[in-house]
Design a protein around this motif. Structure first.
Motif, PDB file in Angstrom:
ATOM      1  N   MET A 165     -33.278  47.871 -20.503  1.00 53.98           N
ATOM      2  CA  MET A 165     -33.700  48.135 -21.883  1.00 53.98           C
ATOM      3  C   MET A 165     -35.190  48.467 -21.936  1.00 53.98           C
ATOM      4  N   LYS A 166     -35.982  47.787 -21.136  1.00 54.99           N
ATOM      5  CA  LYS A 166     -37.436  48.053 -21.062  1.00 54.99           C
ATOM      6  C   LYS A 166     -37.688  49.522 -20.701  1.00 54.99           C
ATOM      7  N   GLU A 167     -36.914  50.022 -19.728  1.00 54.96           N
ATOM      8  CA  GLU A 167     -37.040  51.436 -19.322  1.00 54.96           C
ATOM      9  C   GLU A 167     -36.717  52.379 -20.473  1.00 54.96           C
ATOM     10  N   LEU A 168     -35.594  52.124 -21.152  1.00 59.77           N
ATOM     11  CA  LEU A 168     -35.186  52.986 -22.277  1.00 59.77           C
ATOM     12  C   LEU A 168     -36.228  52.957 -23.391  1.00 59.77           C
ATOM     13  N   ILE A 169     -36.764  51.761 -23.655  1.00 67.45           N
ATOM     14  CA  ILE A 169     -37.759  51.603 -24.731  1.00 67.45           C
ATOM     15  C   ILE A 169     -39.060  52.306 -24.360  1.00 67.45           C
ATOM     16  N   GLU A 170     -39.514  52.105 -23.127  1.00 62.55           N
ATOM     17  CA  GLU A 170     -40.772  52.737 -22.705  1.00 62.55           C
ATOM     18  C   GLU A 170     -40.646  54.248 -22.582  1.00 62.55           C
ATOM     19  N   ALA A 171     -39.421  54.740 -22.371  1.00 66.28           N
ATOM     20  CA  ALA A 171     -39.183  56.191 -22.299  1.00 66.28           C
ATOM     21  C   ALA A 171     -39.016  56.798 -23.692  1.00 66.28           C
ATOM     22  N   GLY A 172     -39.037  55.956 -24.735  1.00 64.47           N
ATOM     23  CA  GLY A 172     -38.899  56.457 -26.108  1.00 64.47           C
ATOM     24  C   GLY A 172     -37.467  56.759 -26.505  1.00 64.47           C
ATOM     25  N   LYS A 173     -36.490  56.297 -25.704  1.00 61.14           N
ATOM     26  CA  LYS A 173     -35.075  56.582 -26.021  1.00 61.14           C
ATOM     27  C   LYS A 173     -34.480  55.544 -26.965  1.00 61.14           C
ATOM     28  N   VAL A 174     -35.090  54.373 -26.999  1.00 65.77           N
ATOM     29  CA  VAL A 174     -34.625  53.308 -27.891  1.00 65.77           C
ATOM     30  C   VAL A 174     -35.836  52.686 -28.564  1.00 65.77           C
ATOM     31  N   ARG A 175     -35.721  52.450 -29.858  1.00 69.04           N
ATOM     32  CA  ARG A 175     -36.782  51.745 -30.581  1.00 69.04           C
ATOM     33  C   ARG A 175     -36.154  50.585 -31.350  1.00 69.04           C
ATOM     34  N   TYR A 225     -40.340  38.926 -22.158  1.00 68.41           N
ATOM     35  CA  TYR A 225     -39.374  38.834 -23.258  1.00 68.41           C
ATOM     36  C   TYR A 225     -38.018  38.506 -22.667  1.00 68.41           C
ATOM     37  N   GLY A 226     -37.134  37.949 -23.478  1.00 64.64           N
ATOM     38  CA  GLY A 226     -35.811  37.593 -22.969  1.00 64.64           C
ATOM     39  C   GLY A 226     -35.139  36.563 -23.844  1.00 64.64           C
ATOM     40  N   SER A 227     -34.327  35.718 -23.202  1.00 63.77           N
ATOM     41  CA  SER A 227     -33.496  34.769 -23.936  1.00 63.77           C
ATOM     42  C   SER A 227     -33.659  33.367 -23.390  1.00 63.77           C
ATOM     43  N   THR A 228     -33.514  32.404 -24.282  1.00 62.98           N
ATOM     44  CA  THR A 228     -33.400  31.013 -23.844  1.00 62.98           C
ATOM     45  C   THR A 228     -31.934  30.769 -23.500  1.00 62.98           C
ATOM     46  N   SER A 229     -31.637  29.681 -22.826  1.00 61.42           N
ATOM     47  CA  SER A 229     -30.233  29.393 -22.551  1.00 61.42           C
ATOM     48  C   SER A 229     -29.618  28.664 -23.751  1.00 61.42           C
ATOM     49  N   PHE A 230     -28.308  28.682 -23.857  1.00 60.54           N
ATOM     50  CA  PHE A 230     -27.586  28.093 -24.991  1.00 60.54           C
ATOM     51  C   PHE A 230     -27.899  26.602 -25.099  1.00 60.54           C
ATOM     52  N   PRO A 231     -28.121  26.030 -26.289  1.00 59.18           N
ATOM     53  CA  PRO A 231     -27.983  26.634 -27.627  1.00 59.18           C
ATOM     54  C   PRO A 231     -29.288  27.155 -28.227  1.00 59.18           C
ATOM     55  N   GLY A 232     -30.323  27.379 -27.426  1.00 55.84           N
ATOM     56  CA  GLY A 232     -31.533  27.981 -27.988  1.00 55.84           C
ATOM     57  C   GLY A 232     -32.810  27.341 -27.484  1.00 55.84           C
ATOM     58  N   GLY A 233     -33.782  27.208 -28.382  1.00 51.15           N
ATOM     59  CA  GLY A 233     -35.069  26.634 -28.022  1.00 51.15           C
ATOM     60  C   GLY A 233     -36.251  27.514 -28.357  1.00 51.15           C
ATOM     61  N   ALA A 234     -35.994  28.717 -28.913  1.00 48.01           N
ATOM     62  CA  ALA A 234     -37.082  29.677 -29.145  1.00 48.01           C
ATOM     63  C   ALA A 234     -37.828  29.456 -30.457  1.00 48.01           C
ATOM     64  N   TYR A 235     -37.254  28.670 -31.386  1.00 44.80           N
ATOM     65  CA  TYR A 235     -37.938  28.426 -32.656  1.00 44.80           C
ATOM     66  C   TYR A 235     -38.964  27.309 -32.479  1.00 44.80           C
ATOM     67  N   ALA A 236     -39.935  27.560 -31.605  1.00 44.22           N
ATOM     68  CA  ALA A 236     -40.935  26.553 -31.245  1.00 44.22           C
ATOM     69  C   ALA A 236     -42.159  27.254 -30.654  1.00 44.22           C
ATOM     70  N   GLU A 254     -42.021  42.828 -32.047  1.00 49.48           N
ATOM     71  CA  GLU A 254     -41.006  43.872 -31.794  1.00 49.48           C
ATOM     72  C   GLU A 254     -40.151  43.494 -30.577  1.00 49.48           C
ATOM     73  N   ALA A 255     -40.810  43.051 -29.499  1.00 50.43           N
ATOM     74  CA  ALA A 255     -40.081  42.701 -28.272  1.00 50.43           C
ATOM     75  C   ALA A 255     -39.085  41.570 -28.515  1.00 50.43           C
ATOM     76  N   ALA A 256     -39.445  40.637 -29.400  1.00 53.09           N
ATOM     77  CA  ALA A 256     -38.570  39.491 -29.665  1.00 53.09           C
ATOM     78  C   ALA A 256     -37.303  39.870 -30.420  1.00 53.09           C
ATOM     79  N   THR A 257     -37.272  41.068 -30.998  1.00 55.31           N
ATOM     80  CA  THR A 257     -36.073  41.481 -31.730  1.00 55.31           C
ATOM     81  C   THR A 257     -35.051  42.175 -30.833  1.00 55.31           C
ATOM     82  N   VAL A 258     -35.424  42.402 -29.562  1.00 51.26           N
ATOM     83  CA  VAL A 258     -34.580  43.223 -28.684  1.00 51.26           C
ATOM     84  C   VAL A 258     -33.487  42.442 -27.935  1.00 51.26           C
ATOM     85  N   PRO A 259     -33.799  41.330 -27.234  1.00 49.12           N
ATOM     86  CA  PRO A 259     -32.885  40.839 -26.196  1.00 49.12           C
ATOM     87  C   PRO A 259     -31.415  40.643 -26.585  1.00 49.12           C
ATOM     88  N   LEU A 260     -31.124  39.757 -27.509  1.00 45.89           N
ATOM     89  CA  LEU A 260     -29.716  39.443 -27.771  1.00 45.89           C
ATOM     90  C   LEU A 260     -28.958  40.639 -28.352  1.00 45.89           C
TER      91      LEU A 260
END
Length: 313
Positions: A270-280, A88-99, A120-126
């Motif tokens: 963020m992966k650590e916080l999510i897997e530890a149940g501290k962030v959803r 999971y993560g981000s594309t570089s500007f100006p995007g490219g993920a809607y594909a 769920e993972a795709a809603t996290v990065p930005l």
């Protein structure tokens, strides 16, 4: 491959779902089979031409920053990923993920949190990295401090409340009446209903005010910000820009704005916080890629609680 393409700036109707050529990866990129993306305000602001100073008039464009999917090929310089990896993560500007496939720099992705689906993972990065970098890097957040998050039920605000709690602070969330219980469920110690009360008239002072919806300014928050407090906005409005320059060289309260910088290290944090149940993460609605225009329209209504996901594969 299928993608949503932008050939001119305008309303959501300019987004066209069509066949395009699959991207070629550079030596430092991986090719991701995209399972999901999400909608962030920057996506529809770009679509409207509000960032045309940065994007120019080079069309066609494929928007979308958030990406979650499976690595299918790696560039010659890539060492951390191999085909089959869930990322999971981000594309570089100006995007490219809607594909259906995206070429993504190796240093902008990380292994996907094991306890999240691709959507769920795709809603996290930005949104999460915006909150993390605002609070940690600009706010110098410390355990025991008091933090106010304006817009606590939105995509960025939702993560800000949880990250601030995970870092040991006392958190006040500002939202509308219908979202009070939701913001409490994220861990907020106090909630303020902005339809009933203006937080700037409150008798409490905060170390950090994070304006996740960019509706205020340092001058409007001065009274409720501690003498050395920091006001952080998600939008470099002329007023915020001016205040950030002026307060940078003066003692006392500071105004800052966050420009999220995607990177592997913060995604791993963020992966650590999510897997530890501290962030959803919380998905308000999910749309298929072919209905991206409807997803943009819904995001622009500013009624979403949490994030809007885009299901691709």
């Amino acid at each position: 491959m299928k993608a949503v393409v932008l050939r001119r700036y305008g309303s959501a109707e300019v987004l066209q779902y069509e066949d395009v050529t699959q991207p070629q990866i550079k030596p430092d990129q991986v090719l991701v089979k995209v399972h999901a993306s999400s909608v962030n305000p920057i996506d529809w602001k770009t679509r409207k031409g509000m960032l045309s100073l940065l994007t120019g008039n080079k069309f066609p464009l494929i928007l979308g920053f958030d990406v979650a999917g499976e690595v299918v090929a790696v560039g010659s310089q890539v060492s951390r990923f191999q085909p089959g990896d869930a990322v999971y993560g981000s594309t570089s500007f100006p995007g490219g993920a809607y594909a259906e496939f995206a070429a993504v720099p190796e240093n902008l992705i990380a292994p996907k949190p094991a306890n999240l689906s691709y959507e769920e993972a795709a809603t996290v990065p930005l949104a999460a990295l915006t909150s993390l970098q605002a609070l940690r890097d600009l706010g110098n957040i410390k355990s025991g401090q008091t933090v106010l998050v304006n817009g606590a039920a939105g995509g960025v605000g939702m993560f800000a409340v949880q990250i601030a709690k995970a870092l040991g602070t006392e958190v006040t969330g500002v939202c509308s009446s219908k979202n009070l219980e939701f913001v409490k469920s994220l861990g907020a110690d106090r909630v303020i209903d902005y339809t009933q009360q203006d937080f700037t008239e409150d008798n409490v002072q905060y170390d950090i005010i994070f304006d996740a919806v960019a509706k205020r300014s340092l001058s409007s928050c001065k009274r409720v910000l501690k003498p050395q407090g920091i006001y952080i906005s998600t939008l470099p409005t002329p007023e915020v820009l001016l205040q950030s320059v002026l307060t940078a060289f003066l003692p006392g309260q500071k105004a800052k704005f966050v420009l999220q910088k995607p990177n592997t290290q913060d995604l791993l944090y963020m992966k650590e916080l999510i897997e530890a149940g501290k962030v959803r993460t919380v998905i308000d609605r999910s749309f298929p890629l072919a209905e991206l225009a409807a997803a943009h329209t819904y995001s622009e209504s500013e009624r979403a609680v949490g994030k809007i996901a885009i299901a691709i594969h």
